[in-house]
Scaffold this active site. Sequence first.
Site, PDB file in Angstrom:
ATOM      1  N   HIS A  17       0.871  -1.207   0.000  1.00 31.40           N
ATOM      2  CA  HIS A  17       0.000   0.000   0.000  1.00 31.40           C
ATOM      3  C   HIS A  17       0.892   1.235   0.000  1.00 31.40           C
ATOM      4  O   HIS A  17       1.504   1.574   1.015  1.00 31.40           O
ATOM      5  CB  HIS A  17      -0.902   0.017   1.235  1.00 31.40           C
ATOM      6  N   HIS A  19       1.566   5.413  -1.697  1.00 26.43           N
ATOM      7  CA  HIS A  19       1.248   6.595  -2.522  1.00 26.43           C
ATOM      8  C   HIS A  19       2.560   7.199  -3.017  1.00 26.43           C
ATOM      9  O   HIS A  19       3.431   7.519  -2.197  1.00 26.43           O
ATOM     10  CB  HIS A  19       0.514   7.654  -1.693  1.00 26.43           C
ATOM     11  N   LYS A 104      -9.396  -0.019  -5.817  1.00 27.63           N
ATOM     12  CA  LYS A 104      -9.387   0.620  -4.504  1.00 27.63           C
ATOM     13  C   LYS A 104     -10.740   1.272  -4.234  1.00 27.63           C
ATOM     14  O   LYS A 104     -11.233   2.070  -5.038  1.00 27.63           O
ATOM     15  CB  LYS A 104      -8.285   1.684  -4.462  1.00 27.63           C
ATOM     16  N   HIS A 141     -10.508   1.253   1.803  1.00 24.45           N
ATOM     17  CA  HIS A 141     -10.306   2.257   2.850  1.00 24.45           C
ATOM     18  C   HIS A 141     -11.512   2.125   3.774  1.00 24.45           C
ATOM     19  O   HIS A 141     -12.616   2.538   3.422  1.00 24.45           O
ATOM     20  CB  HIS A 141     -10.204   3.667   2.265  1.00 24.45           C
ATOM     21  N   HIS A 179      -4.688  -0.559   5.828  1.00 23.12           N
ATOM     22  CA  HIS A 179      -4.224   0.230   6.976  1.00 23.12           C
ATOM     23  C   HIS A 179      -5.167   0.152   8.185  1.00 23.12           C
ATOM     24  O   HIS A 179      -5.725   1.145   8.622  1.00 23.12           O
ATOM     25  CB  HIS A 179      -3.955   1.690   6.601  1.00 23.12           C
ATOM     26  N   ASP A 256       1.398   2.646   3.537  1.00 16.42           N
ATOM     27  CA  ASP A 256       0.552   3.826   3.325  1.00 16.42           C
ATOM     28  C   ASP A 256       1.378   5.104   3.367  1.00 16.42           C
ATOM     29  O   ASP A 256       0.875   6.169   3.728  1.00 16.42           O
ATOM     30  CB  ASP A 256      -0.607   3.895   4.331  1.00 16.42           C
TER      31      ASP A 256
HETATM   32  O1  DOR Z   1      -3.416   9.588   5.622  1.00 18.23           O
HETATM   33  C1  DOR Z   1      -3.755   9.278   4.497  1.00 18.23           C
HETATM   34  N1  DOR Z   1      -3.188   9.825   3.408  1.00 18.23           N
HETATM   35  N2  DOR Z   1      -4.729   8.377   4.369  1.00 18.23           N
HETATM   36  C2  DOR Z   1      -5.244   8.091   3.158  1.00 18.23           C
HETATM   37  O2  DOR Z   1      -6.153   7.284   3.110  1.00 18.23           O
HETATM   38  C3  DOR Z   1      -4.780   8.782   1.944  1.00 18.23           C
HETATM   39  C4  DOR Z   1      -3.429   9.286   2.113  1.00 18.23           C
HETATM   40  C5  DOR Z   1      -3.022  10.276   1.042  1.00 18.23           C
HETATM   41  O3  DOR Z   1      -3.250   9.992  -0.150  1.00 18.23           O
HETATM   42  O4  DOR Z   1      -2.471  11.327   1.371  1.00 18.23           O
HETATM   43 ZN    ZN Z   2      -3.359   5.071   1.469  1.00 13.27          ZN
END
Ligand code: DOR
Ligand code: ZN
Length: 352
Positions: A17, A19, A104, A141, A179, A256
């Site tokens: 997971h 980003h 997702k 989520h 998460h 995450d």
């Molecule tokens: O804290 C987070 N940041 N939780 C999420 O679900 C998305 C993520 C983000 O993309 O910044």
């Molecule tokens: Zn995330």
Amino acid sequence: MATNPTQIELIQPDDWHLHIRDGEVMKDVLADTARQFARAIIMPNLKPPVTTVDLANAYRARIEGQLKLLGVDTFTPLMTLYLTDNTSADEVRKAKAEGIAGFKLYPAGATTNSDAGVSDLKHCHAALEAMQAVGLPLLVHGEVTSSEIDIFDREAVFIDQVLEPLRKNFPELKLVFEHITTLQAVHYVRDAATAGKNTIGATITPQHLLMNRNAIFAGGIRPHNYCLPVLKREEHRVALLEAATSGNPRFFLGTDSAPHAKGAKEAACGCAGCYSAFNALGLYAEAFESVGKLDKLEGFASFFGPDFYSLPRNTKKVTLVKRAQNIPNELPLGDATIVPLRAGETIAWSLF
Ligand code: DOR
Ligand code: ZN
């Protein structure tokens, strides 16, 4: 394994997971992940979101271009699509055919760039049926979005209101509860009946293993410890740590890691997300060592994720060394900077 090892060898882990955003920001964060992990599930919450196979293929090509510039040929991005009220069964079948790893589910409004998310799962029946039929996982989520529900209860309420009905309607759908942050989620995933099939898993972040909600308010507001789902009470952290270190293959690594520029975090309305990618493996090692379970790290970090996704395990070995690493106060992020998790402190374990 020795009682107090100073190094551990393990099959190279993956991050299930992650980003990495896009453009200039991606360039700076991708190197941190690729230094440690062989593969990562890439989240689709870009602006605009990655809702189709064509958009995902284009995003993959941009990531591969960036990896080339970095001189990295040892990292594979695993692409996901963002589920919407309008995702068709055809798009799901196309996704399967083109090697997309999953869809997702962001409940609309739950978190960063989730406005285009699902308003009600009743709109997604055809897509979910197709996912179940072709064996594409749904990555969830797991928070309700209603402003009347206390933010610390949103995950537990989601289990009752959304997850349980979803699993009743689609009993063979492969699902990752992403998460997880609560005792309730640990128990739900641990105890879920799956008729002998490997249909439910959960990822756990380093921050939820290492911190409780006091960390957001220690001596003042700490925006870099704010993420969603938000850190919970100590009893939840303890339950998550027990689950992660239990050897139960339903629980596996997903950082995450979610980069936001310093100014977007240190603001009147700061963004959610912790940047843990800089030394994510060191953070997990610290958590496992805190309960004397370093011997369980390899299963959690390197085996259970690929097993769940029906992908081969990695074969290369890496060595984590107990060698204090200073975490910089800031790192470059495009034309801005980012504050990594544990900035200005040390992490005891490191790969590099
Ligand atoms: O804290 C987070 N940041 N939780 C999420 O679900 C998305 C993520 C983000 O993309 O910044
Ligand atoms: Zn995330």
